[in-house]
Motif scaffolding. Sequence first.
Motif, short mmCIF file in Angstrom:
data_model
loop_
_atom_site.label_atom_id
_atom_site.label_comp_id
_atom_site.label_asym_id
_atom_site.label_seq_id
_atom_site.Cartn_x
_atom_site.Cartn_y
_atom_site.Cartn_z
N THR A 1 0.76 -1.10 0.04
CA THR A 1 0.04 -0.09 0.11
C THR A 1 0.66 1.18 -0.12
OG1 THR A 1 -1.75 -1.29 1.19
CG2 THR A 1 -1.83 1.25 1.02
N ARG A 2 0.41 2.27 -0.72
CA ARG A 2 1.27 3.47 -0.73
C ARG A 2 1.22 4.23 0.57
NH1 ARG A 2 -0.97 7.15 -5.11
NH2 ARG A 2 -2.07 8.21 -3.39
N LEU A 3 2.47 4.52 0.97
CA LEU A 3 2.83 5.34 2.39
C LEU A 3 3.83 6.31 2.38
CD1 LEU A 3 5.13 3.61 3.44
CD2 LEU A 3 3.37 1.91 4.26
N THR A 4 3.55 7.21 3.05
CA THR A 4 4.71 8.19 3.30
C THR A 4 5.23 8.09 4.73
OG1 THR A 4 3.19 9.94 3.58
CG2 THR A 4 4.09 9.55 1.57
N VAL A 5 6.32 8.19 5.09
CA VAL A 5 6.91 8.31 6.52
C VAL A 5 7.59 9.47 6.80
CG1 VAL A 5 8.13 7.17 8.35
CG2 VAL A 5 6.76 5.86 6.80
N ASN A 6 7.36 10.41 7.83
CA ASN A 6 8.27 11.55 8.04
C ASN A 6 9.04 11.18 9.35
OD1 ASN A 6 6.88 13.18 6.07
ND2 ASN A 6 5.40 13.69 7.33
N GLY A 7 10.14 11.94 9.57
CA GLY A 7 11.03 11.65 10.60
C GLY A 7 10.46 12.25 11.80
N PHE A 8 11.21 12.02 12.83
CA PHE A 8 10.88 12.59 14.05
C PHE A 8 10.54 13.92 14.20
CE2 PHE A 8 12.61 8.55 15.58
CZ PHE A 8 11.93 7.93 16.37
N THR A 9 9.37 14.34 14.84
CA THR A 9 9.07 15.70 14.83
C THR A 9 9.67 16.38 16.04
OG1 THR A 9 7.04 15.49 16.26
CG2 THR A 9 6.98 15.40 13.85
N ALA A 10 9.50 17.72 16.19
CA ALA A 10 10.09 18.31 17.70
C ALA A 10 9.49 17.65 18.72
CB ALA A 10 9.83 19.90 17.59
N LEU A 11 8.23 17.15 18.74
CA LEU A 11 7.74 16.38 19.97
C LEU A 11 8.18 15.07 20.19
CD1 LEU A 11 4.00 17.87 19.87
CD2 LEU A 11 6.04 18.57 21.39
N GLY A 12 8.97 14.61 19.12
CA GLY A 12 9.54 13.23 19.21
C GLY A 12 8.44 12.15 18.68
N LEU A 13 7.29 12.59 17.74
CA LEU A 13 6.49 11.64 17.01
C LEU A 13 7.04 11.62 15.83
CD1 LEU A 13 3.46 13.62 18.35
CD2 LEU A 13 4.29 11.67 19.46
N VAL A 14 6.47 10.17 15.32
CA VAL A 14 6.74 10.11 13.89
C VAL A 14 5.12 10.00 13.27
CG1 VAL A 14 7.06 8.11 12.38
CG2 VAL A 14 8.48 8.51 14.32
N GLU A 15 5.13 10.88 12.06
CA GLU A 15 3.81 11.01 11.48
C GLU A 15 3.95 10.42 10.00
OE1 GLU A 15 3.88 15.33 10.71
OE2 GLU A 15 3.16 15.74 12.88
N MET A 16 2.93 9.60 9.93
CA MET A 16 2.79 8.91 8.66
C MET A 16 1.56 8.76 7.77
SD MET A 16 3.26 4.81 9.56
CE MET A 16 3.00 4.36 7.74
N THR A 17 1.57 8.68 6.64
CA THR A 17 0.15 8.26 6.14
C THR A 17 0.14 7.03 5.21
OG1 THR A 17 0.76 9.47 3.84
CG2 THR A 17 -0.29 10.83 5.72
N ARG A 18 -0.97 6.28 5.50
CA ARG A 18 -1.03 5.00 4.63
C ARG A 18 -2.32 5.06 3.67
NH1 ARG A 18 -2.91 -0.30 5.20
NH2 ARG A 18 -1.45 -1.95 4.53
N LYS A 19 -2.26 5.03 2.34
CA LYS A 19 -3.46 5.07 1.57
C LYS A 19 -4.69 4.01 2.18
CE LYS A 19 -5.12 5.13 -3.08
NZ LYS A 19 -4.58 4.92 -4.64
N ARG A 20 -5.73 4.73 2.09
CA ARG A 20 -7.04 4.18 2.71
C ARG A 20 -8.02 3.75 1.50
NH1 ARG A 20 -10.26 7.26 6.98
NH2 ARG A 20 -8.26 6.65 7.98
N THR A 21 -8.00 2.38 1.17
CA THR A 21 -8.84 2.10 0.00
C THR A 21 -9.86 1.37 0.57
OG1 THR A 21 -7.44 0.23 -0.44
CG2 THR A 21 -7.03 2.23 -1.60
#
Length: 484
Positions: A368-388
Amino acid sequence: MPEDILINFTPQETRVAVMYQGAAQELHIERSSSRGLVGNVYVGRIVRVLPGMQSAFIDVGLDRTAFLHVADIWESRQQGEPTRPIERMLFEGQSIVVQVLKDPLGTKGARLSTQISVAGRMLVYLPQEKHIGISQRIERESDREALREKITRLVPADEAGGFIVRTMAENASEAELANDIAYLRKLWRDLQIMAKTAAPPALLYQELSLSQRVLRDFVNPETASIVIDSRENFQKLTAFAAEYTPMVAPLLNHYIGQRPLFDLHGVEDEIQKALARRVELKSGGYLIIDQTEAMTTIDVNTGGFVGVRNFDDTIFKTNLEAAQTIARQLRLRNLGGIIIIDFIDMENEEHKSSVLGEFNKALARDHTRLTVNGFTALGLVEMTRKRTRESLAHVLCEECPTCQGRGEVKTARTVCYEILRELLREARQFEAREFRVLGSVSVIDIFLDEESHGLAMLSDFIGKPISVQAEPSYVQEQYDIVLM
């Protein structure tokens, strides 16, 4: 490592589990009463055009009207032309041929596109395009170029339509590709004829069943076997494979054991675990996964894991294991949209980089198509995963009738105090000889014990007797006040 696919059939539903290293990685469920809609082609009627949202709602015969955005209108995507406003392209009452991009999700209707694509065994036909694309999973440039040349030879320059070459065509002969092209062109001609005569809303083309899509879409070079637990469906899929996917036919196996197929491979247990909020890690740590309408949040905790060296080492090892487990849970639960991961805080930048690298490596098997961002200033990992399609929880579960989806219920004492306030309101509004309270056993027990004095005081205040009655069938928040 080889990958195995298990297919479990019952008259009511088909279930598919993709296994890797003995553990379920993906679960797909299709019920006879509610087959997925992605890929279906309809002739629909435009119900409403919304210029402010640059979208339209279209009746294609489903429970809810479907949604078409201007970006998914093929005419607006042609190169060299400026995008026209949707109100200049569509009008209410207009008939339109559309294809489902996304199944209805929650309260949202299906998402549509006017750019039609029809999938075959080796190719995807794009009748409105003039483009030849190659699957990204065919990595060698020489193979990609050879396939592009084959398709170019087989498709005359003056014929409309483009193609996307699927992974299964990697070693296909020109004869096989030519057969697929002829089949897809005939299918599109038949679909066009139906579109001219059908009264909207009407279904023009239905996507293959889940078991057939397994043979067409799920198989890859790592697939070692496809195990089917139904003799009748094994024969049907064998015949389907012989005609459409002959390279897959040798992988088909009929399971004849006494023990249920999913029990034998531990899939039933995995399904139950995938519905739980808490996921245990082998080290003793655990994940908390909360799925909401807006996003999914995943919290990583050390739990009972104690490192052998120091606290930083404990955190690092827990996060590494969590990264692998999260990647698997995303596929297993089919979680999509915005996903926020709260790994345990790490001070060491090398540790952060290693955890992120391990996470991306584990996600590499996700198709599934997805994107992953690195750690934010708050120490969180943000990502998206295509929802079909719907998540596993949305397919198998429904909102709790007791808590209405909140995940918690009011305490018995809280309900008692609500009842006392409601008694006072009704005493001022209605004339009654007596008030009777019907409630759950836990609530009535409090009225008979700790709050008996409060109930007696209210009875004296309103000047009317109040009686209570326990109803075993009532949930804790449920009560009625009867005027006698």
